[in-house]
Design a protein around this motif. Structure first.
Motif, mmCIF file in Angstrom:
data_model
loop_
_atom_site.group_PDB
_atom_site.id
_atom_site.type_symbol
_atom_site.label_atom_id
_atom_site.label_comp_id
_atom_site.label_asym_id
_atom_site.label_seq_id
_atom_site.Cartn_x
_atom_site.Cartn_y
_atom_site.Cartn_z
ATOM 1 N N SER A 29 30.352 55.110 38.923
ATOM 2 C CA SER A 29 29.677 56.306 38.420
ATOM 3 C C SER A 29 30.166 56.662 37.028
ATOM 4 C CB SER A 29 29.913 57.477 39.373
ATOM 5 O OG SER A 29 31.301 57.751 39.492
ATOM 6 N N GLN A 30 31.412 56.301 36.726
ATOM 7 C CA GLN A 30 31.962 56.601 35.404
ATOM 8 C C GLN A 30 31.177 55.877 34.319
ATOM 9 O OE1 GLN A 30 36.109 55.759 34.944
ATOM 10 N NE2 GLN A 30 36.184 56.474 32.839
ATOM 11 N N ARG A 31 30.779 54.635 34.597
ATOM 12 C CA ARG A 31 30.012 53.887 33.612
ATOM 13 C C ARG A 31 28.665 54.561 33.353
ATOM 14 N NH1 ARG A 31 28.259 47.747 34.802
ATOM 15 N NH2 ARG A 31 30.097 47.110 33.612
ATOM 16 N N LEU A 32 28.014 55.014 34.419
ATOM 17 C CA LEU A 32 26.730 55.698 34.280
ATOM 18 C C LEU A 32 26.898 56.972 33.469
ATOM 19 C CD1 LEU A 32 23.763 56.053 34.887
ATOM 20 C CD2 LEU A 32 24.370 57.018 37.113
ATOM 21 N N GLU A 33 27.947 57.736 33.733
ATOM 22 C CA GLU A 33 28.197 58.955 32.975
ATOM 23 C C GLU A 33 28.401 58.646 31.495
ATOM 24 O OE1 GLU A 33 31.425 61.079 34.679
ATOM 25 O OE2 GLU A 33 30.258 61.827 36.383
ATOM 26 N N ASN A 76 31.894 66.757 34.735
ATOM 27 C CA ASN A 76 32.366 66.032 33.558
ATOM 28 C C ASN A 76 32.642 67.042 32.455
ATOM 29 O OD1 ASN A 76 31.876 64.670 30.811
ATOM 30 N ND2 ASN A 76 32.092 62.901 32.173
ATOM 31 N N GLU A 77 33.877 67.103 31.980
ATOM 32 C CA GLU A 77 34.264 68.131 31.025
ATOM 33 C C GLU A 77 33.497 68.020 29.711
ATOM 34 O OE1 GLU A 77 38.275 70.024 28.919
ATOM 35 O OE2 GLU A 77 38.347 68.044 29.866
ATOM 36 N N SER A 78 33.343 66.808 29.195
ATOM 37 C CA SER A 78 32.637 66.622 27.931
ATOM 38 C C SER A 78 31.184 67.075 28.046
ATOM 39 C CB SER A 78 32.694 65.159 27.495
ATOM 40 O OG SER A 78 34.003 64.779 27.147
ATOM 41 N N ALA A 79 30.533 66.726 29.155
ATOM 42 C CA ALA A 79 29.151 67.132 29.360
ATOM 43 C C ALA A 79 29.041 68.650 29.459
ATOM 44 C CB ALA A 79 28.588 66.478 30.627
ATOM 45 N N ALA A 80 29.978 69.276 30.175
ATOM 46 C CA ALA A 80 29.959 70.736 30.335
ATOM 47 C C ALA A 80 30.147 71.433 28.996
ATOM 48 C CB ALA A 80 31.049 71.157 31.313
ATOM 49 N N ILE A 130 24.659 65.254 34.690
ATOM 50 C CA ILE A 130 26.036 64.785 34.838
ATOM 51 C C ILE A 130 26.860 65.885 35.491
ATOM 52 C CG2 ILE A 130 28.057 63.878 33.649
ATOM 53 C CD1 ILE A 130 26.237 63.061 31.355
ATOM 54 N N ALA A 131 27.450 65.584 36.637
ATOM 55 C CA ALA A 131 28.228 66.587 37.364
ATOM 56 C C ALA A 131 29.725 66.379 37.161
ATOM 57 C CB ALA A 131 27.890 66.523 38.853
#
Length: 386
Positions: free
Chosen positions: A28-32, A61-65, A58-59
Protein backbone atom coordinates in the motif's frame (compact mmCIF):
# COMPACT_ATOMS: atom_id res chain seq x y z
CA UNK A 1 -13.85 7.90 -5.67
CA UNK A 2 -12.02 9.92 -8.27
CA UNK A 3 -11.11 8.87 -11.81
CA UNK A 4 -7.38 9.47 -11.66
CA UNK A 5 -6.84 7.42 -8.52
CA UNK A 6 -9.11 4.69 -9.90
CA UNK A 7 -7.00 4.48 -13.06
CA UNK A 8 -3.87 4.14 -10.92
CA UNK A 9 -5.38 1.25 -8.94
CA UNK A 10 -6.57 -0.51 -12.11
CA UNK A 11 -3.17 -0.16 -13.77
CA UNK A 12 -1.41 -1.73 -10.80
CA UNK A 13 -3.94 -4.56 -10.61
CA UNK A 14 -3.56 -5.34 -14.34
CA UNK A 15 0.21 -5.46 -13.91
CA UNK A 16 -0.22 -7.86 -10.99
CA UNK A 17 -2.41 -10.20 -13.03
CA UNK A 18 0.10 -10.46 -15.87
CA UNK A 19 3.05 -10.95 -13.53
CA UNK A 20 1.14 -13.46 -11.42
CA UNK A 21 1.93 -11.64 -8.21
CA UNK A 22 -1.66 -10.86 -7.23
CA UNK A 23 -2.92 -7.42 -6.25
CA UNK A 24 -2.91 -8.24 -2.59
CA UNK A 25 0.89 -8.33 -2.60
CA UNK A 26 1.35 -4.78 -3.92
CA UNK A 27 2.48 -2.70 -0.92
CA UNK A 28 0.00 0.00 0.00
CA UNK A 29 2.95 2.30 0.61
CA UNK A 30 3.91 2.11 -3.06
CA UNK A 31 0.37 3.03 -4.11
CA UNK A 32 0.37 5.98 -1.71
CA UNK A 33 3.68 7.18 -3.14
CA UNK A 34 2.24 6.97 -6.66
CA UNK A 35 -0.81 8.99 -5.65
CA UNK A 36 1.31 11.58 -3.84
CA UNK A 37 3.51 12.04 -6.91
CA UNK A 38 0.44 12.47 -9.11
CA UNK A 39 -1.01 14.96 -6.64
CA UNK A 40 2.24 16.94 -6.62
CA UNK A 41 2.11 17.21 -10.41
CA UNK A 42 -1.47 18.46 -10.23
CA UNK A 43 -0.50 21.05 -7.60
CA UNK A 44 2.34 22.31 -9.78
CA UNK A 45 -0.18 22.68 -12.63
CA UNK A 46 -2.53 24.57 -10.27
CA UNK A 47 -5.18 21.88 -10.65
CA UNK A 48 -6.05 22.23 -6.98
CA UNK A 49 -9.54 20.63 -6.99
CA UNK A 50 -8.18 17.58 -8.83
CA UNK A 51 -5.31 17.32 -6.33
CA UNK A 52 -7.80 17.40 -3.45
CA UNK A 53 -9.76 14.60 -5.07
CA UNK A 54 -6.64 12.47 -5.37
CA UNK A 55 -5.28 13.17 -1.88
CA UNK A 56 -8.67 12.42 -0.34
CA UNK A 57 -8.19 8.80 -1.36
CA UNK A 58 -5.07 8.46 0.81
CA UNK A 59 -5.76 7.49 4.42
CA UNK A 60 -3.50 7.96 7.44
CA UNK A 61 -0.69 9.70 5.56
CA UNK A 62 0.82 12.82 7.11
CA UNK A 63 2.04 14.36 3.85
CA UNK A 64 -1.36 13.89 2.21
CA UNK A 65 -3.15 15.37 5.24
CA UNK A 66 -0.84 18.41 5.26
CA UNK A 67 -1.35 19.08 1.58
CA UNK A 68 -5.11 18.64 1.86
CA UNK A 69 -5.36 21.22 4.64
CA UNK A 70 -3.33 23.70 2.62
CA UNK A 71 -5.28 23.09 -0.59
CA UNK A 72 -8.64 23.58 1.13
CA UNK A 73 -7.30 26.85 2.52
CA UNK A 74 -5.99 28.03 -0.86
CA UNK A 75 -9.30 27.52 -2.66
CA UNK A 76 -11.40 28.82 0.25
CA UNK A 77 -10.18 32.39 -0.21
CA UNK A 78 -10.52 32.92 3.56
CA UNK A 79 -7.54 35.30 3.41
CA UNK A 80 -9.59 37.78 1.32
CA UNK A 81 -12.95 39.28 2.35
CA UNK A 82 -15.40 41.49 0.47
CA UNK A 83 -17.14 43.82 2.95
CA UNK A 84 -19.59 45.17 0.33
CA UNK A 85 -18.28 48.69 1.03
CA UNK A 86 -14.65 47.73 1.45
CA UNK A 87 -12.13 44.92 1.41
CA UNK A 88 -9.98 43.13 3.99
CA UNK A 89 -6.99 40.89 3.34
CA UNK A 90 -4.18 39.23 5.28
CA UNK A 91 -0.68 40.50 4.57
CA UNK A 92 2.59 38.57 4.56
CA UNK A 93 3.12 39.30 8.26
CA UNK A 94 -0.22 37.82 9.29
CA UNK A 95 -1.84 41.20 9.92
CA UNK A 96 -5.07 42.48 8.41
CA UNK A 97 -4.98 45.21 5.78
CA UNK A 98 -8.28 47.02 5.50
CA UNK A 99 -9.80 49.56 3.12
CA UNK A 100 -13.36 50.43 4.14
CA UNK A 101 -15.84 53.14 3.24
CA UNK A 102 -17.54 55.11 6.04
CA UNK A 103 -20.52 53.13 7.34
CA UNK A 104 -18.86 49.72 7.46
CA UNK A 105 -18.37 49.90 11.23
CA UNK A 106 -20.06 51.47 14.25
CA UNK A 107 -16.99 53.58 14.98
CA UNK A 108 -14.75 53.77 11.92
CA UNK A 109 -11.61 55.06 13.63
CA UNK A 110 -11.85 52.64 16.55
CA UNK A 111 -12.46 49.71 14.19
CA UNK A 112 -9.42 50.54 12.08
CA UNK A 113 -7.19 50.81 15.17
CA UNK A 114 -8.55 47.52 16.53
CA UNK A 115 -7.87 45.64 13.30
CA UNK A 116 -4.31 46.96 13.21
CA UNK A 117 -3.66 45.24 16.56
CA UNK A 118 -4.59 41.76 15.33
CA UNK A 119 -1.67 39.38 14.70
CA UNK A 120 -1.13 35.93 13.18
CA UNK A 121 -4.50 36.07 11.42
CA UNK A 122 -5.44 33.08 9.26
CA UNK A 123 -9.16 33.38 8.43
CA UNK A 124 -11.39 36.35 7.60
CA UNK A 125 -15.18 36.37 7.40
CA UNK A 126 -17.46 39.35 7.22
CA UNK A 127 -19.75 40.21 4.36
CA UNK A 128 -21.92 43.14 5.44
CA UNK A 129 -21.12 45.68 8.14
CA UNK A 130 -18.27 44.10 9.96
CA UNK A 131 -15.35 41.74 10.03
CA UNK A 132 -14.57 38.58 12.02
CA UNK A 133 -11.19 36.85 12.10
CA UNK A 134 -9.50 33.76 13.48
CA UNK A 135 -5.81 33.69 14.32
CA UNK A 136 -3.48 30.72 13.94
CA UNK A 137 -4.29 29.54 17.47
CA UNK A 138 -8.05 29.62 16.84
CA UNK A 139 -8.57 32.89 18.71
CA UNK A 140 -11.59 35.00 17.70
CA UNK A 141 -11.36 38.70 16.78
CA UNK A 142 -14.13 41.00 15.58
CA UNK A 143 -15.18 44.52 14.67
CA UNK A 144 -18.86 44.38 13.79
CA UNK A 145 -21.80 46.79 13.50
CA UNK A 146 -23.47 49.07 10.96
CA UNK A 147 -25.13 51.69 13.18
CA UNK A 148 -24.46 52.78 16.74
CA UNK A 149 -27.71 51.28 18.04
CA UNK A 150 -26.72 47.73 17.01
CA UNK A 151 -25.64 45.44 19.84
CA UNK A 152 -23.42 42.54 18.81
CA UNK A 153 -22.05 41.89 22.26
CA UNK A 154 -24.10 38.72 22.92
CA UNK A 155 -23.22 37.28 19.50
CA UNK A 156 -19.53 38.03 19.96
CA UNK A 157 -19.53 36.58 23.49
CA UNK A 158 -21.05 33.32 22.20
CA UNK A 159 -18.38 32.95 19.54
CA UNK A 160 -15.51 33.80 21.91
CA UNK A 161 -16.66 31.09 24.31
CA UNK A 162 -16.15 28.49 21.56
CA UNK A 163 -12.41 29.19 21.21
CA UNK A 164 -10.24 27.75 19.85
CA UNK A 165 -11.98 27.69 16.46
CA UNK A 166 -11.04 26.11 13.16
CA UNK A 167 -13.60 27.69 10.79
CA UNK A 168 -16.09 30.54 10.87
CA UNK A 169 -18.68 31.77 8.36
CA UNK A 170 -20.41 34.97 9.37
CA UNK A 171 -22.83 37.44 7.86
CA UNK A 172 -24.19 40.27 9.99
CA UNK A 173 -25.59 38.71 13.20
CA UNK A 174 -25.63 35.13 11.89
CA UNK A 175 -22.65 32.81 12.14
CA UNK A 176 -21.60 29.18 11.95
CA UNK A 177 -18.37 28.07 13.60
CA UNK A 178 -16.36 24.87 13.86
CA UNK A 179 -14.30 24.19 16.97
CA UNK A 180 -10.93 22.44 16.77
CA UNK A 181 -12.56 19.17 17.86
CA UNK A 182 -14.82 19.35 14.78
CA UNK A 183 -18.08 20.35 16.49
CA UNK A 184 -20.33 22.76 14.56
CA UNK A 185 -22.20 25.61 16.27
CA UNK A 186 -24.62 27.94 14.49
CA UNK A 187 -26.70 30.95 15.46
CA UNK A 188 -29.30 33.07 13.67
CA UNK A 189 -30.70 36.12 15.43
CA UNK A 190 -33.92 36.34 13.42
CA UNK A 191 -34.74 32.64 12.96
CA UNK A 192 -35.38 29.96 15.59
CA UNK A 193 -34.82 26.86 13.46
CA UNK A 194 -31.32 26.29 14.87
CA UNK A 195 -32.80 25.90 18.36
CA UNK A 196 -35.10 23.04 17.36
CA UNK A 197 -34.12 19.71 18.89
CA UNK A 198 -34.29 17.81 15.60
CA UNK A 199 -31.95 20.32 13.96
CA UNK A 200 -29.52 20.14 16.88
CA UNK A 201 -29.45 16.34 16.69
CA UNK A 202 -28.84 16.50 12.94
CA UNK A 203 -25.95 18.94 13.33
CA UNK A 204 -24.43 16.81 16.10
CA UNK A 205 -23.77 14.14 13.45
CA UNK A 206 -21.65 16.46 11.31
CA UNK A 207 -18.04 15.29 11.33
CA UNK A 208 -15.03 15.85 9.07
CA UNK A 209 -16.45 19.18 7.91
CA UNK A 210 -14.23 21.03 5.42
CA UNK A 211 -16.36 24.03 4.47
CA UNK A 212 -19.40 25.92 5.77
CA UNK A 213 -22.10 28.18 4.31
CA UNK A 214 -24.83 29.69 6.47
CA UNK A 215 -27.59 32.26 6.46
CA UNK A 216 -30.86 33.17 8.19
CA UNK A 217 -32.77 30.20 6.72
CA UNK A 218 -30.26 27.39 6.24
CA UNK A 219 -26.81 26.07 7.13
CA UNK A 220 -24.82 23.77 4.83
CA UNK A 221 -21.57 21.87 5.34
CA UNK A 222 -19.12 20.12 3.05
CA UNK A 223 -17.75 16.78 4.22
CA UNK A 224 -14.24 15.55 3.55
CA UNK A 225 -15.69 12.78 1.38
CA UNK A 226 -17.00 15.36 -1.09
CA UNK A 227 -20.69 15.29 -0.16
CA UNK A 228 -22.90 18.08 1.21
CA UNK A 229 -25.47 18.16 4.01
CA UNK A 230 -27.64 20.92 5.44
CA UNK A 231 -30.41 21.96 7.82
CA UNK A 232 -33.26 24.35 6.97
CA UNK A 233 -35.89 26.37 8.78
CA UNK A 234 -38.80 24.35 7.34
CA UNK A 235 -39.69 21.42 5.06
CA UNK A 236 -40.35 23.68 2.07
CA UNK A 237 -36.88 25.16 2.29
CA UNK A 238 -35.36 21.70 2.73
CA UNK A 239 -37.10 20.29 -0.34
CA UNK A 240 -35.81 23.17 -2.46
CA UNK A 241 -32.20 22.27 -1.61
CA UNK A 242 -32.66 18.48 -1.85
CA UNK A 243 -30.61 18.25 -5.06
CA UNK A 244 -27.49 19.17 -3.05
CA UNK A 245 -27.66 15.88 -1.19
CA UNK A 246 -26.93 14.15 -4.49
CA UNK A 247 -23.75 16.16 -5.08
CA UNK A 248 -20.47 14.21 -5.06
CA UNK A 249 -16.77 15.01 -5.42
CA UNK A 250 -17.30 18.55 -4.07
CA UNK A 251 -14.20 20.37 -2.78
CA UNK A 252 -15.67 23.80 -1.90
CA UNK A 253 -19.04 25.49 -1.40
CA UNK A 254 -20.13 29.12 -1.24
CA UNK A 255 -23.38 30.97 -1.57
CA UNK A 256 -26.71 32.26 -0.35
CA UNK A 257 -26.70 36.02 -1.00
CA UNK A 258 -30.08 37.47 -1.98
CA UNK A 259 -30.92 34.52 -4.24
CA UNK A 260 -30.32 31.81 -1.65
CA UNK A 261 -28.27 29.95 -4.24
CA UNK A 262 -25.29 27.75 -3.32
CA UNK A 263 -22.45 26.82 -5.67
CA UNK A 264 -20.32 23.70 -5.34
CA UNK A 265 -16.89 23.30 -6.91
CA UNK A 266 -16.19 19.75 -8.05
CA UNK A 267 -12.88 17.91 -8.06
CA UNK A 268 -12.80 17.96 -11.87
CA UNK A 269 -12.91 21.78 -11.94
CA UNK A 270 -16.58 22.07 -12.91
CA UNK A 271 -19.31 23.85 -10.92
CA UNK A 272 -22.73 22.80 -9.63
CA UNK A 273 -25.42 25.28 -8.56
CA UNK A 274 -28.35 24.45 -6.25
CA UNK A 275 -31.81 24.32 -7.76
CA UNK A 276 -32.98 26.73 -5.08
CA UNK A 277 -32.17 30.24 -6.20
CA UNK A 278 -31.13 29.23 -9.71
CA UNK A 279 -33.78 31.42 -11.33
CA UNK A 280 -34.44 33.73 -8.40
CA UNK A 281 -33.41 37.24 -9.55
CA UNK A 282 -30.27 35.86 -11.21
CA UNK A 283 -29.40 33.33 -13.89
CA UNK A 284 -26.54 31.01 -12.93
CA UNK A 285 -27.11 28.37 -15.63
CA UNK A 286 -23.99 29.31 -17.60
CA UNK A 287 -21.85 28.38 -14.58
CA UNK A 288 -22.65 24.75 -15.35
CA UNK A 289 -20.51 25.09 -18.48
CA UNK A 290 -17.41 26.30 -16.67
CA UNK A 291 -14.26 24.18 -16.66
CA UNK A 292 -10.79 24.46 -15.09
CA UNK A 293 -12.23 26.37 -12.10
CA UNK A 294 -10.19 26.30 -8.86
CA UNK A 295 -12.34 28.53 -6.61
CA UNK A 296 -15.89 29.93 -6.46
CA UNK A 297 -17.39 32.95 -4.71
CA UNK A 298 -21.09 33.81 -4.53
CA UNK A 299 -22.04 37.47 -4.08
CA UNK A 300 -25.36 39.26 -3.67
CA UNK A 301 -26.79 37.96 -6.96
CA UNK A 302 -23.74 36.94 -8.97
CA UNK A 303 -21.18 34.13 -8.97
CA UNK A 304 -17.45 34.30 -9.72
CA UNK A 305 -15.25 31.41 -10.74
CA UNK A 306 -11.45 31.62 -10.61
CA UNK A 307 -9.74 29.56 -13.30
CA UNK A 308 -6.34 27.94 -12.91
CA UNK A 309 -4.84 30.24 -15.54
CA UNK A 310 -5.61 33.25 -13.30
CA UNK A 311 -8.59 34.52 -15.28
CA UNK A 312 -12.13 34.91 -13.91
CA UNK A 313 -15.55 33.85 -15.20
CA UNK A 314 -18.85 35.27 -13.93
CA UNK A 315 -22.57 34.46 -13.97
CA UNK A 316 -25.74 36.05 -12.62
CA UNK A 317 -26.62 39.73 -12.57
CA UNK A 318 -23.60 41.80 -13.56
CA UNK A 319 -23.54 45.55 -13.91
CA UNK A 320 -21.34 47.07 -16.60
CA UNK A 321 -18.53 47.73 -14.15
CA UNK A 322 -18.70 44.25 -12.62
CA UNK A 323 -18.07 42.70 -16.03
CA UNK A 324 -14.52 44.00 -15.83
CA UNK A 325 -13.70 40.82 -13.90
CA UNK A 326 -13.65 39.07 -17.28
CA UNK A 327 -10.56 41.11 -18.17
CA UNK A 328 -8.60 40.26 -15.03
CA UNK A 329 -5.42 38.20 -15.27
CA UNK A 330 -2.94 36.73 -12.76
CA UNK A 331 -5.63 36.42 -10.06
CA UNK A 332 -5.16 34.02 -7.14
CA UNK A 333 -8.38 34.62 -5.15
CA UNK A 334 -11.79 36.23 -5.71
CA UNK A 335 -14.49 37.62 -3.42
CA UNK A 336 -17.84 38.46 -4.99
CA UNK A 337 -19.91 41.29 -3.54
CA UNK A 338 -23.15 43.17 -4.12
CA UNK A 339 -21.93 46.06 -6.26
CA UNK A 340 -18.17 45.55 -6.33
CA UNK A 341 -16.18 42.35 -6.90
CA UNK A 342 -12.68 41.99 -5.43
CA UNK A 343 -9.67 40.03 -6.63
CA UNK A 344 -6.25 39.28 -5.17
CA UNK A 345 -3.48 39.53 -7.76
CA UNK A 346 -0.43 37.27 -7.87
CA UNK A 347 1.75 40.30 -7.04
CA UNK A 348 -0.06 40.69 -3.69
CA UNK A 349 -2.24 43.67 -4.63
CA UNK A 350 -6.02 44.20 -4.87
CA UNK A 351 -8.13 44.71 -8.00
CA UNK A 352 -11.82 45.71 -8.03
CA UNK A 353 -14.66 45.73 -10.56
CA UNK A 354 -17.95 47.63 -10.21
CA UNK A 355 -19.04 50.70 -8.25
CA UNK A 356 -21.18 51.56 -5.26
CA UNK A 357 -24.66 53.05 -5.84
CA UNK A 358 -25.87 56.59 -5.19
CA UNK A 359 -22.50 58.23 -5.73
CA UNK A 360 -20.83 56.38 -2.83
CA UNK A 361 -17.13 55.82 -3.37
CA UNK A 362 -15.45 52.46 -2.89
CA UNK A 363 -12.30 52.96 -0.79
CA UNK A 364 -8.89 53.26 -2.41
CA UNK A 365 -7.00 49.95 -2.28
CA UNK A 366 -3.69 51.27 -3.68
CA UNK A 367 -1.97 50.91 -0.30
CA UNK A 368 -3.03 47.28 0.08
CA UNK A 369 0.13 45.61 -1.20
CA UNK A 370 2.41 42.74 -0.19
CA UNK A 371 -0.64 40.68 0.73
CA UNK A 372 -0.46 37.02 1.65
CA UNK A 373 -0.46 34.48 -1.19
CA UNK A 374 -0.90 30.90 0.15
CA UNK A 375 1.61 28.25 -0.93
CA UNK A 376 1.10 24.49 -0.84
CA UNK A 377 4.02 22.64 0.79
CA UNK A 378 4.59 18.93 0.37
CA UNK A 379 5.41 18.07 3.99
CA UNK A 380 5.52 19.44 7.52
CA UNK A 381 9.27 20.17 7.48
CA UNK A 382 9.06 22.30 4.35
CA UNK A 383 6.01 24.13 5.70
CA UNK A 384 7.58 24.90 9.09
CA UNK A 385 10.73 26.30 7.49
CA UNK A 386 8.65 29.08 5.86
Amino acid sequence: MFLKSLNTVLSICVLCVFTGTGCQKVPSQRLEEELLLQAQTLIEEKKYPQAIGLLSDIADNESAAIQLEQLYYVISGDYLENLEMGVAAIDRDGRVRLAAAPGCFQDQETALRTVEEWTDIRILSGRQWGLDALDKNGGFHTVRGDVVSDDYSERNRQIAELEPLKLIFSCNYDYTAQTVDGTIYAYSRFSDYLQEEAVKQHMALWTDVRDIVSGPNMTAVLYGNGTVDFVCENHTCESEYDDMREWTDIVAIDGLGVTGCIAGLRADGTVLVSNHGMGNRANFYEAKEWTDVIAVSMGFDSLLGLKRDGTVVAAGNLSVGQRDVLEWTDIVAVAAGQNVHVGLSADGSIVTAGELPSGLRFPDTEEMKELYIPVVFTDAVERDLK
